[in-house]
Design an enzyme around this catalytic site. Structure first.
Site, PDB file in Angstrom:
ATOM      1  N   GLU A 147     -10.093  27.721  -8.008  1.00 23.35           N
ATOM      2  CA  GLU A 147      -8.250  28.189  -8.997  1.00 23.35           C
ATOM      3  C   GLU A 147      -7.400  26.395  -9.546  1.00 23.35           C
ATOM      4  OE1 GLU A 147      -7.961  30.816 -10.172  1.00 23.35           O
ATOM      5  OE2 GLU A 147      -8.658  32.491  -8.781  1.00 23.35           O
ATOM      6  N   ARG A 206      -7.165  25.732 -12.964  1.00 20.01           N
ATOM      7  CA  ARG A 206      -5.315  25.615 -13.767  1.00 20.01           C
ATOM      8  C   ARG A 206      -4.991  24.586 -13.770  1.00 20.01           C
ATOM      9  NH1 ARG A 206      -3.701  31.234 -11.429  1.00 20.01           N
ATOM     10  NH2 ARG A 206      -5.316  32.569 -10.840  1.00 20.01           N
ATOM     11  N   ASP A 248     -18.423  35.708 -12.672  1.00 21.54           N
ATOM     12  CA  ASP A 248     -18.358  36.208 -14.342  1.00 21.54           C
ATOM     13  C   ASP A 248     -18.617  34.412 -14.697  1.00 21.54           C
ATOM     14  OD1 ASP A 248     -16.283  35.278 -12.893  1.00 21.54           O
ATOM     15  OD2 ASP A 248     -14.678  36.466 -13.504  1.00 21.54           O
ATOM     16  N   GLU A 255      -9.324  37.800 -20.703  1.00 21.63           N
ATOM     17  CA  GLU A 255     -10.639  38.284 -21.115  1.00 21.63           C
ATOM     18  C   GLU A 255     -10.880  39.088 -22.738  1.00 21.63           C
ATOM     19  OE1 GLU A 255      -9.436  38.859 -18.538  1.00 21.63           O
ATOM     20  OE2 GLU A 255     -10.424  36.895 -17.469  1.00 21.63           O
TER      21      GLU A 255
HETATM   22  C1  DMJ Z   1      -8.302  33.191 -15.001  1.00 26.26           C
HETATM   23  O1  DMJ Z   1      -7.622  32.501 -13.577  1.00 26.26           O
HETATM   24  C2  DMJ Z   1      -9.505  32.633 -15.669  1.00 26.26           C
HETATM   25  O2  DMJ Z   1      -9.305  32.920 -16.300  1.00 26.26           O
HETATM   26  C3  DMJ Z   1     -10.621  32.844 -14.419  1.00 26.26           C
HETATM   27  O3  DMJ Z   1     -11.824  32.137 -15.191  1.00 26.26           O
HETATM   28  C4  DMJ Z   1     -10.327  34.407 -14.300  1.00 26.26           C
HETATM   29  N1  DMJ Z   1      -9.130  34.928 -13.898  1.00 26.26           N
HETATM   30  C5  DMJ Z   1      -8.381  34.627 -14.294  1.00 26.26           C
HETATM   31  C6  DMJ Z   1      -7.647  35.487 -15.292  1.00 26.26           C
HETATM   32  O4  DMJ Z   1      -8.503  36.542 -15.553  1.00 26.26           O
END
Ligand code: DMJ
Length: 644
Positions: A277, A281, A410, A545
């Site tokens: 994270e 981010r 994912d 998404e």
């Molecule tokens: C975000 O932090 C990123 O897109 C991550 O890949 C998946 N989760 C969240 C948004 O849904």
């Protein structure tokens, strides 16, 4: 002749009239008035008393408005910018303390509690003037308040150097009840910005207003309780939103946020952060804004953070731990396991590789490339699909047998393709793994729902197919389309189109027009509904998404339907998640349009990703972050495709 008695009489009578002092005259007047008052009837006295009280009450009620009006005049004249009594001493004394020069805006009562330094508040009061849908007491309905006249006339420079008039960056919010785009005659059509983009800017400003007022410098806004939540204590929302502000032309907000990064972002604090994270981010956000601005401040911060995250890779297998204490320089797995999540250890590569390119320090890239090489060779995959966990001691996949494109796996797939593109399409192992995985998806996870035959991606658990699809999977149409654009199989684009329609239906078929976190597709031809939502899955976290994929689909097909779908989604965010006092909130129940149950949290990715992708989706300027020159990390941060 002079008579002392008479003189006394005269002196009393005439002296009080002609030669009286100020005090004496007051006494005389008081006596005379009192006499007259006594001569009035009781009714007359009551009437006069009533009139007097009435006038006093009116006077008191009118006073604040008057003082406010005086103040506005004084700001507009530019005479009292710093409450300079010399300019107009009498008036200046009546005014509350004037704002500093950089805040030429009429202070409003609602601004009084604002957090952060005063200069941060300039934009806030302006935005409060706009016609805007407001969530009512139940926080789930929209009420429109009248528009007040714009008072501020400063300009904003967009990132492309285009000058934007204030009205252009602060349009009245469209009426979210309407299906069609709202035309606001007052808003001039600026070159390059259309009304949907301006609606995104307005949404951003509303979200930012809440963040600035109640959560400045903290991780996330809690817009209902008007406070914040802390995850890592690193100003997550602020850093995540930096490049969005830049792209949306929010120059002033950007400068304020940059100042915070410079002076208040403490990367040396004794805190455990999640490697993934923090990388996507914060490291991603800093690198992205460095690439957009060329401002060394951001690269210095990124490189400090990169160094502080490096202890995560110090494991027996070189598969990183999930958590790092960035102050102490120690790392560890979660308390209950020595496993890391596969998506987490394979979705930090774009960022560390870019950091190496920019700093010319090999160690970051070496660490993350090692992870990819290891996983490339690892057994336990099913047709290129990976399990969800990997052990940091043995380096082996764990909890075998469950395969998903959703949570915990994912972005492994997303980063295979994007690393290949980032590196100039030279690293063939990445491409091979990606192509094999997509074939694995087609073979094992793709099905069509009943009765509408929506193509969806399910999950496999110990050879049992489950028709469950996370909203997170909706990154896939965009990724497939990106691959096709970069020369991969054309049938990827066909699959992308089908999945895009499904992701849109995950919104359109729901009462609020917002997707739940997870849906289950119906495979039974006798059932009438394609989509089922379990009670525990009805929340919406303002995730990006679907709008992310819509952006890619529009860029590559130029089919305006994708823009229209995105527009509907934005309107529904405004209708059901917008909080009157600033910010947007995740909601608990997308099926309950009469009360979607606000959750009181605005995730940082709403500003970092969702609004950014919407803005780009609505743009017809295909050179705005060209997909031939840039790639987006999994948090929508922008990195160049390497050319050498
Ligand atoms: C975000 O932090 C990123 O897109 C991550 O890949 C998946 N989760 C969240 C948004 O849904």
């Amino acid at each position: 002749m002079y008579s002392p008695q008479r003189r006394d009489f005269i002196s009393v009578t005439l002296g009080n009239q002609a030669g009286r002092t100020y005090d004496n005259s007051k006494t005389w007047r008081r006596q005379s008035c009192w006499r007259k008052w006594k001569q009035l009837s009781r009714l007359q006295r009551s009437l006069i008393a009533f009139l007097f009280v009435f006038m006093v009450v009116c006077g008191v009620a009118a006073y604040p408005n008057l003082s406010e009006r005086w103040q506005v005049v004084s700001y507009h004249n530019g005479e009292l910018k710093q409450a300079e009594p010399a300019a107009e001493p009498g008036v200046a004394k009546l005014l509350p303390k004037a704002p500093p020069v950089s805040q030429p805006q009429k202070p409003r009562r609602s601004n009084l509690n604002k957090r952060g330094p005063p200069f941060l508040q300039k934009r806030l009061s302006k935005k409060e003037n706009a016609d805007e849908p407001k969530i009512n007491k139940e926080e789930n309905e929209v009420e429109v308040i009248p528009n007040e006249k714009e008072e501020e006339k400063d300009n904003v420079i967009s990132w492309r150097g285009m000058k934007i008039e204030p009205e252009q960056v602060n349009p009245a919010l469209p009426d979210t009840q309407k299906k069609e785009p709202v035309t606001n005659e007052a808003v001039k059509e600026p070159a390059g910005l259309n009304e949907r983009q301006m609606a995104v800017i307005e949404a951003f400003q509303h979200a930012w207003k809440g963040y600035k007022q109640y959560a400045w410098g903290h991780d996330e806004l809690k817009p209902i309780s008007k406070t914040y939540s802390e995850w890592f204590g690193l100003g997550l929302t602020l850093v995540d939103a930096l490049d969005t502000m830049w792209i949306l032309g929010q120059q002033e907000e950007f400068e304020e946020a940059k100042k915070w990064v410079l002076t208040d972002l403490n990367l040396g604090k004794n805190v455990d952060v999640n490697l993934f994270e923090t990388t996507i981010r914060i490291l991603g956000g800093l690198l992205s804004i460095y690439n957009l601005t060329g401002d060394q401040v951001f690269l210095d911060k990124a490189s400090e953070l990169g160094n502080r995250l490096m202890p995560a890779f110090d494991t027996p297998s070189k598969i990183p731990y999930s958590d790092v204490n960035i102050g102490r320089g120690t790392a560890h797995p979660p308390r209950w396991t020595s496993d890391s999540t596969v998506a987490e250890v394979t979705s930090i590569q774009l960022e560390f590789r870019e950091l190496s390119r920019l700093t010319k320090e090999e160690k970051y890239q070496a660490a993350v490339n090692e992870v990819m090489k290891h996983i490339h060779k690892l057994g336990g995959k099913m047709d290129g699909l990976v399990p969800m966990f990997i052990n940091t001691n043995s380096g082996q996949f764990s909890h075998l047998g469950v395969y998903t494109l959703g949570a915990r796996a994912d972005s492994y797939y997303e980063y295979l393709l994007k690393q290949w593109i980032q590196g100039g399409k030279k690293e063939s192992d990445l491409l091979d793994d990606y192509l094999q995985a997509i074939e694995g998806v087609k073979k094992n996870l793709i099905r069509k729902s009943e009765p509408k035959k929506l193509t969806f991606v399910g999950e496999m658990s110990h050879n049992q197919f489950s028709p469950k699809m996370d909203h997170l999977v909706c990154f896939l149409p965009g990724t497939l389309a990106l691959g096709a654009h970069h020369g991969l199989n054309a049938d990827h684009m066909e699959l992308a189109k089908e999945l895009m329609e499904t992701c849109y239906q995950m919104y359109a078929q729901i009462e609020t027009g917002l997707s739940p976190e997870i849906v289950h597709f119906n495979l039974n031809p006798h059932n009438t509904k394609d989509i089922e939502v379990k009670p525990a899955d009805r929340h919406n976290l303002l995730r990006p998404e679907t709008v992310e994929s819509l952006f890619y689909m529009y860029r590559f097909t130029r089919d305006k339907t994708y823009q229209d779908w995105g527009w509907q989604i934005l309107q529904n965010f405004n209708k059901y998640t917008r909080v009157k006092t600033g910010g947007y909130t995740s909601i608990n129940n997308v099926r309950k349009s009469e009360n979607p149950e606000p959750r009181d949290k605005m995730e940082s990715f709403f500003l970092g990703e969702t609004l950014k992708y919407l803005f780009l989706l609505f743009s017809d300027d295909f050179n705005l972050i060209s997909l031939d020159k840039y790639i987006f990390n999994t948090e929508a941060h922008i990195f160049p495709i390497w050319t050498t």
